[in-house]
Structure formats: structure tokens, C-alpha cells
Design a protein around this motif. Sequence first.
Motif: not given
Length: 180
Positions: A100-118
Motif C-alpha cells: 500500500e502507499s499513502k500520500s502525506i502532506t505536512h504544512t509548516s509556517y515559519r514566522s520572520q521579522r517581516y511576515g512569514g513563510m509557508s
Amino acid sequence: MKRAIYLVSIILPVFLVLASCNSIKNLKTAVEYDKQANFASYNSYKFDKELSYSDTHDNYSSENQRTFENAIHDQLRRKGLEETETPNLYVNFFVVDTQESKSITHTSYRSQRYGGMSHVDTYIKNYELGTLVIDLIDVSSKKLVWRGLANGVITGKQKDMQRTINEAVRAILSKYPPRK
């Protein structure tokens, strides 16, 4: 205090990984049975070589086959059944392995001084799903009276397969005889 938390955060995961190695993860069992069958009358069994080895499931070794048989023998004896040449029940078992196979998606957010990045990570996890089926067939009527199955993700190495097989057989046959 920090040291205790650190030790627990290191030791506990290592222990859990070791405890779960070479086992069946997420083991699920199910049972079907003939509601008319008198399970109290069954006191003997025999593996029927014609039934026990499915020709569509040749992927387990003769060593594993013996391990399955020994585990089933052990559990049926614990239930008070005796292996004889003139049994009430025939025992049949087979194994179905699927990749079997399974697709796994992980989203992370890293805040920075002027906004952030996903950041999005997606990966495919491949695993082996195994199903063990144990059938009990009434000798006189030649009808299936009880079927138990266990299915789960198989992990580990061949050398530890005996533990995995025993775990699955014990889980299935813990539900025999059925409680009406």
C-alpha cells in the motif's frame, strides 16, 4: 527538571520505537460465525492440508507456515480443543499481503521579522498491509462455522516474524468461541 524532561523526551520515544518494532501496527480483528452452530460441541481439530495452503498466497516461507500452525495449535489447545485424526473441525488459514502507499502532506509556517513563510512537504509512504484469515470448518457438514481475521501494517524483519505471527493469531483466536 529540564534534565528529567530531556531524558523522558529521549528515552520514551526510543522505548516506544523498540516496543513497536517487528510487530503489527494498528492490528484490527474481526470475526464472522454461524449463529446456529453449537460451539460447545467442538472439541477437536485437524489441519486439512487440502485447505490450509492457499495456492494464491505462496509468499510466506515454510518456516513462517510452521510458525502459523504452531501458534494456531497453541491457541486452540488453550481453548480446550485437541488435535486428532477424527476431528470435529478442520482448520484452514491463509495470508494476504498487499503493498500500500499513502500520500502525506505536512504544512509548516515559519514566522520572520517581516511576515512569514509557508512550506509544504509531501511524501509517499509505502507499507505492507497483511491479513491473516483463520477458518474453522465443521467436518460433518463441510461448512464454514467460524472465520477470524486480523489485519494491520506489518513492520520489522523476518527474524522477528514469529512474534508478529503469534500476536496476530492470539488476537484472532481470543474471539473463539464466539460469545452470543
